[in-house]
Write an enzyme that holds these catalytic residues in place. Structure first.
Site, short mmCIF file in Angstrom:
data_model
loop_
_atom_site.label_atom_id
_atom_site.label_comp_id
_atom_site.label_asym_id
_atom_site.label_seq_id
_atom_site.Cartn_x
_atom_site.Cartn_y
_atom_site.Cartn_z
CG HIS A 129 -31.25 88.63 -113.37
ND1 HIS A 129 -30.84 88.32 -112.80
CD2 HIS A 129 -33.16 88.24 -114.49
CE1 HIS A 129 -31.90 87.80 -111.97
NE2 HIS A 129 -33.03 87.51 -113.21
CG ASP A 206 -26.91 85.49 -117.82
OD1 ASP A 206 -28.49 84.82 -118.42
OD2 ASP A 206 -27.79 86.26 -117.55
CD GLN A 209 -34.73 84.60 -119.81
OE1 GLN A 209 -35.87 84.32 -120.46
NE2 GLN A 209 -34.88 84.55 -118.47
CE LYS A 232 -33.58 82.20 -115.76
NZ LYS A 232 -35.60 82.91 -115.45
CB CYS A 370 -34.17 90.55 -111.58
SG CYS A 370 -34.68 89.66 -110.13
#
Length: 412
Positions: A129, A206, A209, A232, A370
């Site tokens: 991202h 990261d 998700q 999320k 993104c």
């Protein structure tokens, strides 16, 4: 909310927990397939937000009156909940942020500025991202570091052999996404972490998700940093967390200056607060922090394995159904995926697909998500992305397929 036997979720009962799902768009029942952008919120989370503002709105940590103490207790209870959710060793390893982007920038601006210099190498991947690209580019421009990128194969998997070639004695930092927001690929982050540590590099994962789909155990994975966003994960926007190993966080300077992150201030010198408060300057996003605990409790009640099983069924069903549409090509076909399907359709722009689906009450995401470098890798400007959550159903996927057939009739 009810979880029935045999680890099968009662989807209809779950859907009743989400007020926003029960509306019509363009005269049709809403189908919400934009969960990778943000998940909807259960009533428990919404009630926690209104409960704070209606019942005990007060600033935290600095007050001794009843409302301040109640707010402080609820605020810090979320920190403990996140520690348990990630299986962090120490509660002070949990830093509240405004989201994943904020957490990555915090690390880049604190650890990066102090410990990385000219010629030091930072490794990211092609599927990152923008939030995990731009902060490192900015640091490289400022500090003279070298940014290196792990390539992706045609299926949407990282090429680990190429990653190993990128690792050198100058590698100082590796920052990669656990799960691709654009493709759904689940990356082998444990392997990535171990290989980075073998050359003495620190690692940030990261997890934006990943947290709503996968069990996360930071002690087992062993990253130096892990970041995620509450919105999320069925929680509120404007709230996230950074996990960092205590000894690494203690070595880092603070980022923002102001209240809460200090012990003592004089005009000559300021001494900084202990972890985690050293990185939490100013009045925080109190209501959203408190509500996040209820989102975590909701996920725990359903069970991550049950959620994953349900979403994997949706992914398999959608993959088969979409693959049957002539002229539709899936982008991202890795074997290990979460419930995300991205696709392009011959002769039809992804934005037109999104507009026509919206006219049928179906919410999807279109564009580059993104991840412009990743889109360029696949030779496309963008995709249409449908992403599924615990409240979605196969009947809704049938409506998506019907909607795409209508798109073809209108556009071709």
């Amino acid at each position: 909310m009810q979880v029935v036997s045999h680890e099968i979720l009662d989807t209809e009962a779950i859907r009743r927990d989400f007020p926003v799902l029960h509306q019509k768009v363009s005269g049709r029942d809403l189908v919400y397939f934009d969960n990778a952008a943000t998940t909807q919120k259960p009533k428990a989370v919404i009630d926690a937000l209104t409960g704070y503002y209606e019942g005990y709105n007060a600033n935290i940590h600095r007050g001794i009156h009843h409302l301040a103490e109640k707010a402080t207790g609820a605020f810090e209870a979320t920190r403990i909940a996140i520690q348990r959710f990630l299986n962090a060793a120490h509660v002070e390893e949990i830093i509240f942020t405004y989201g994943t982007t904020d957490g990555i920038n915090l690390v880049a601006q604190t650890y990066g500025r102090k410990f990385l210099g000219e010629g030091d190498e930072i490794i990211i991947s092609t599927m990152e991202h923008h939030s995990n690209i731009v902060p490192w580019q900015m640091l490289c421009e400022e500090r003279g570091c070298v940014l290196k990128v792990i390539p992706v194969d045609d299926n949407g998997d990282l090429i680990l052999e190429e990653y190993e070639k990128l690792l050198t004695d100058r590698t100082r930092f590796v920052s990669v996404v656990y799960v691709s927001n654009a493709l759904g690929t689940i990356n082998p982050v444990k392997t990535i972490i171990d290989k980075a540590h073998a050359v003495g590099a620190k690692v940030l994962i990261d997890g934006a998700q990943a947290t709503s789909h996968l069990d996360i155990d930071v002690q087992a994975l062993d990253p130096d940093f892990f970041v995620f966003s509450a919105h999320k994960l069925y929680g509120p926007t404007g709230m996230g967390a950074l996990y960092g190993k205590r000894e690494v966080l203690e070595a880092m300077p603070p980022w923002r200056g102001g209240g809460e992150m200090i012990k003592e201030v004089t005009f000559e010198k300021t001494t900084y607060n202990d972890l985690p408060y050293k990185f939490e300057a100013g009045t925080p996003n109190i209501a959203d922090v408190i509500a996040t605990q209820y989102a975590l409790e909701y996920v725990d009640t359903l069970g991550k394995k049950n959620i994953a099983a349900h979403e994997n069924q949706l992914l398999a069903y959608a993959t088969d159904a979409l693959s049957s549409i002539d002229g539709l090509r899936l982008v991202g076909t890795a074997k290990e995926k979460i419930s995300v399907v991205s696709f392009v359709m011959d002769g039809i722009h992804h934005q037109d697909i999104g507009v026509i689906l919206d006219q049928q009450g179906i919410a999807v995401r279109t564009g580059h998500h993104c991840t412009q470098p990743l889109m360029r890798r696949f030779g496309i400007a963008g995709t249409t992305r449908a992403s599924f959550a615990v409240y979605n159903t196969t009947e809704e996927i049938d409506r998506l397929v019907q909607g795409l057939h209508r798109v073809k009739k209108m556009m071709l």
